[in-house]
Design a protein around this motif. Structure first.
Motif, PDB file in Angstrom:
ATOM      1  N   GLU A   1     -19.083   3.642  -1.075  1.00  0.00           N
ATOM      2  CA  GLU A   1     -17.958   2.785  -1.452  1.00  0.00           C
ATOM      3  C   GLU A   1     -18.389   1.837  -2.567  1.00  0.00           C
ATOM      4  OE1 GLU A   1     -16.042   0.966   1.954  1.00  0.00           O
ATOM      5  OE2 GLU A   1     -14.812  -0.275   0.618  1.00  0.00           O
TER       6      GLU A   1
ATOM      7  N   GLU B   1      -3.700   7.081   6.980  1.00  0.00           N
ATOM      8  CA  GLU B   1      -4.335   7.988   6.025  1.00  0.00           C
ATOM      9  C   GLU B   1      -5.615   8.606   6.539  1.00  0.00           C
ATOM     10  OE1 GLU B   1      -4.791   5.609   2.438  1.00  0.00           O
ATOM     11  OE2 GLU B   1      -6.862   5.161   2.951  1.00  0.00           O
ATOM     12  N   GLU B   2      -5.954   9.656   5.861  1.00  0.00           N
ATOM     13  CA  GLU B   2      -7.162  10.438   6.121  1.00  0.00           C
ATOM     14  C   GLU B   2      -8.388   9.542   5.944  1.00  0.00           C
ATOM     15  OE1 GLU B   2      -9.163  13.873   3.228  1.00  0.00           O
ATOM     16  OE2 GLU B   2      -7.415  12.723   2.629  1.00  0.00           O
TER      17      GLU B   2
ATOM     18  N   VAL C   1      -6.574  -3.380   8.009  1.00  0.00           N
ATOM     19  CA  VAL C   1      -7.027  -1.988   8.035  1.00  0.00           C
ATOM     20  C   VAL C   1      -7.835  -1.707   9.295  1.00  0.00           C
ATOM     21  CG1 VAL C   1      -8.479  -0.277   6.853  1.00  0.00           C
ATOM     22  CG2 VAL C   1      -7.077  -1.867   5.515  1.00  0.00           C
TER      23      VAL C   1
ATOM     24  N   MET D   1     -12.028   8.837   4.680  1.00  0.00           N
ATOM     25  CA  MET D   1     -12.889   9.390   3.629  1.00  0.00           C
ATOM     26  C   MET D   1     -14.303   8.879   3.862  1.00  0.00           C
ATOM     27  SD  MET D   1     -10.626   8.759   0.181  1.00  0.00           S
ATOM     28  CE  MET D   1     -10.430   6.982   0.335  1.00  0.00           C
TER      29      MET D   1
ATOM     30  N   ILE E   1      -9.408   3.978  -2.617  1.00  0.00           N
ATOM     31  CA  ILE E   1      -9.186   3.400  -1.286  1.00  0.00           C
ATOM     32  C   ILE E   1      -7.983   2.462  -1.358  1.00  0.00           C
ATOM     33  CG2 ILE E   1     -10.135   1.948   0.547  1.00  0.00           C
ATOM     34  CD1 ILE E   1     -12.945   2.808  -0.402  1.00  0.00           C
ATOM     35  N   GLU E   2      -7.961   1.648  -2.392  1.00  0.00           N
ATOM     36  CA  GLU E   2      -6.825   0.733  -2.583  1.00  0.00           C
ATOM     37  C   GLU E   2      -6.860   0.225  -4.018  1.00  0.00           C
ATOM     38  OE1 GLU E   2      -7.107  -3.085  -0.700  1.00  0.00           O
ATOM     39  OE2 GLU E   2      -9.130  -3.407  -1.443  1.00  0.00           O
TER      40      GLU E   2
ATOM     41  N   LYS F   1     -18.306  -6.468   2.908  1.00  0.00           N
ATOM     42  CA  LYS F   1     -17.138  -7.123   3.506  1.00  0.00           C
ATOM     43  C   LYS F   1     -17.372  -7.689   4.908  1.00  0.00           C
ATOM     44  CE  LYS F   1     -13.729  -5.033   0.578  1.00  0.00           C
ATOM     45  NZ  LYS F   1     -12.644  -4.128   0.330  1.00  0.00           N
TER      46      LYS F   1
ATOM     47  N   LYS G   1       0.841  -1.199   0.000  1.00  0.00           N
ATOM     48  CA  LYS G   1       0.000   0.000   0.000  1.00  0.00           C
ATOM     49  C   LYS G   1       0.876   1.249   0.000  1.00  0.00           C
ATOM     50  CE  LYS G   1      -3.937  -2.187   2.391  1.00  0.00           C
ATOM     51  NZ  LYS G   1      -4.998  -2.297   1.375  1.00  0.00           N
TER      52      LYS G   1
ATOM     53  N   LYS H   1      -3.194   1.311   8.176  1.00  0.00           N
ATOM     54  CA  LYS H   1      -3.165   0.142   7.284  1.00  0.00           C
ATOM     55  C   LYS H   1      -1.795  -0.522   7.274  1.00  0.00           C
ATOM     56  CE  LYS H   1      -6.500   2.002   3.977  1.00  0.00           C
ATOM     57  NZ  LYS H   1      -6.822   2.202   2.557  1.00  0.00           N
TER      58      LYS H   1
HETATM   59  P1  AMP Z   1      -8.738  -1.786   2.095  1.00  0.00           P
HETATM   60  O1  AMP Z   1      -8.220  -3.131   2.509  1.00  0.00           O
HETATM   61  O2  AMP Z   1      -7.680  -0.744   1.915  1.00  0.00           O
HETATM   62  O3  AMP Z   1      -9.738  -1.867   0.976  1.00  0.00           O
HETATM   63  O4  AMP Z   1      -9.635  -1.289   3.336  1.00  0.00           O
HETATM   64  C1  AMP Z   1     -10.660  -2.084   3.887  1.00  0.00           C
HETATM   65  C2  AMP Z   1     -11.888  -1.243   4.118  1.00  0.00           C
HETATM   66  O5  AMP Z   1     -11.590  -0.171   5.023  1.00  0.00           O
HETATM   67  C3  AMP Z   1     -12.385  -0.548   2.858  1.00  0.00           C
HETATM   68  O6  AMP Z   1     -13.232  -1.385   2.143  1.00  0.00           O
HETATM   69  C4  AMP Z   1     -13.084   0.657   3.415  1.00  0.00           C
HETATM   70  O7  AMP Z   1     -14.411   0.337   3.829  1.00  0.00           O
HETATM   71  C5  AMP Z   1     -12.289   0.987   4.646  1.00  0.00           C
HETATM   72  N1  AMP Z   1     -11.309   2.054   4.371  1.00  0.00           N
HETATM   73  C6  AMP Z   1     -10.040   1.910   3.952  1.00  0.00           C
HETATM   74  N2  AMP Z   1      -9.432   3.089   3.800  1.00  0.00           N
HETATM   75  C7  AMP Z   1     -10.321   4.024   4.144  1.00  0.00           C
HETATM   76  C8  AMP Z   1     -10.289   5.471   4.211  1.00  0.00           C
HETATM   77  N3  AMP Z   1      -9.200   6.167   3.926  1.00  0.00           N
HETATM   78  N4  AMP Z   1     -11.409   6.096   4.606  1.00  0.00           N
HETATM   79  C9  AMP Z   1     -12.523   5.404   4.938  1.00  0.00           C
HETATM   80  N5  AMP Z   1     -12.617   4.069   4.896  1.00  0.00           N
HETATM   81  C10 AMP Z   1     -11.535   3.380   4.508  1.00  0.00           C
END
Ligand code: AMP
Ligand code: GLY
Length: 420
Positions: free
Chosen positions: A192, A185-186, A153, A188, A282-283, A214, A103, A143
């Protein structure tokens, strides 16, 4: 031609199912597959992480294309190993897949390319990370940088929660080496969603929008899972937003990777937050989603094989994807206890009855035992259905789910409710 799909989940059953429909294909092999994939092809009892075994299987069976499912195989360099033997592979090299397995790398390249995403900082030690979060407004997102099965996360609502999450990464090594580097990170907010794009070099063929679920329980409660259900496309995501995703996110990433000498071929799967400032990343994942693929394969009208081949050859010229106008719903059925510990070996009944009308059931953690299909994993089945409207697709999928039983079965009863 013969094609080999690597992986053993619902994603791989769905890919094998779609590939097997191609007039270009003689036989599909799946390594190591599951109780459903053996109905559309032949399961090979080899470990897909074992490069030597995969290469030997390809040579023995005259396989022309290898399609890689799981992220850890890409991070392990399977595509590079196949390329070294002049074998065509669908999926990015290890270097291009770094957008998923680090990441920190993804955030760096997004910053350089001006791709919209949450503001972030990367840390490699506990003390400086803790000092940093103390200065930040809440909530804040912590993360683990590496692969962590979707569990790395934490959305922290207090500074203590953020510090605890940092401790899990740096001190307790809960995610092994994946937590040696941490992205903070910030937070958001917004809607989604995600999408997929089959890519090669600087070109991309976009999929429709989709939405995964999820958490294990209804109303997005309980721990995270691999994904408990998907709907597509999302009415809330306009074609203008999808154009922005292509033009401001997918294409700039492909150009940036090519400039770095890491051209991306394969499947790019961005997770997106639709914020008041537009879509933000987000990713990035560098592979097909699971269970997104089970839904997408039901909507794809055109043959996927020419596109997989073209991507593997690094040139998408003259190939296309054509999407049906229906909606699709996919409901995952899981073993009791998942995503924690669960038992295996429960007899599954009702599978044939369930496949009525538009319903297709893709297997995930199942295996065949003579005439029985037994549970063999956390997520067990994906019940998919299409319909003219999302609500028709959902009704059909749930009608299918209700005909299937195995001891301890659990599924969410609210898939698609937010999208409706
Ligand atoms: P990821 O594995 O990075 O997809 O993160 C898992 C879940 O965390 C995502 O599906 C989002 O619901 C939540 N998430 C990750 N990053 C953020 C962010 N910066 N702001 C808000 N929700 C986030
Ligand atoms: N459905 C989530 C994933 O494939 O990462």
């Amino acid at each position: 031609m013969n094609i080999l799909v690597l992986g053993s989940g619902g994603r791989e059953h769905a890919l094998a199912w779609k590939i097997a429909q191609s007039p270009l294909v003689e036989k599909v092999y799946i390594a190591s597959g599951n109780g459903g994939s053996s109905e559309v092809g032949e399961n090979l009892p080899i470990d897909p992480n074992d490069h030597t075994a995969v290469i030997a299987a390809v040579k023995e069976r005259d396989i022309e294309l290898v399609v890689v499912g799981p992220d850890d195989l890409l991070a392990g360099g399977i595509v590079d190993a196949l390329h070294a033997e002049n074998i065509l592979a669908f999926g990015p090299t290890k270097a291009a897949a770094e957008v998923e397995w680090s990441k920190a790398y993804a955030k760096g390249i997004m910053k350089e390319a001006g791709i919209p995403t949450a503001a972030s900082e990367t840390f490699t030690d506990f003390d400086s990370a803790v000092a940093y979060v103390k200065e930040q407004t809440l909530p804040i997102v912590v993360k683990a940088s590496g692969l962590a099965l979707g569990k790395g996360v934490t959305i922290a609502y207090t500074h203590q929660e953020a510090e605890d999450a940092l401790k899990e990464c740096f001190v307790d090594a809960k995610f092994g080496t994946s937590g040696n580097e941490v992205v903070i990170e910030e937070f958001m907010s917004g809607l989604e969603f995600s999408t997929h794009a089959i890519c090669a070099g600087t070109k991309a063929l976009m999929f429709p929008s989709s939405q995964d679920h999820k958490r294990i329980f209804d109303n997005d409660e309980g721990p995270n899972t691999g994904g408990m259900g998907v709907v597509a496309p999302l009415a809330q995501v306009s074609s203008e937003v999808m154009d922005q995703v292509r033009d401001e996110i997918v294409l700039p990433l492909l150009s940036a990777l090519e400039k770095k000498g890491r051209p991306f071929s394969g499947l790019l799967y961005p997770g997106i937050m639709l914020t008041t400032d537009g879509p933000k990343v987000i990713e990035f994942n560098a592979r097909f989603g699971d269970p997104e693929t089970q839904a997408y394969m039901r909507l794809l009208d055109s043959d996927i094989v020419p596109v997989l081949l073209a991507s593997a050859k690094g040139d998408l010229k003259d190939v296309f994807l054509s999407w049906g106008t229906d909606s699709v719903a996919c409901v995952s059925m899981a073993s009791g206890g998942y995503p924690g510990s669960y038992e295996k070996g429960k007899v599954i009944t009702g599978l044939t009855d369930a496949e009525e009308g538009s319903v297709v059931v893709f297997h995930a953690g199942t295996k065949r035992d003579r005439d029985d299909i037994l549970t063999n994993g956390g997520r067990v089945l994906n019940v998919t259905a299409t319909g003219e409207t999302l609500s028709m697709a959902l009704d059909a999928a749930y009608a299918g789910v209700k005909k299937i039983s195995f001891e301890g079965a659990q599924y969410r009863s609210d898939i698609g409710q937010k999208a409706l």
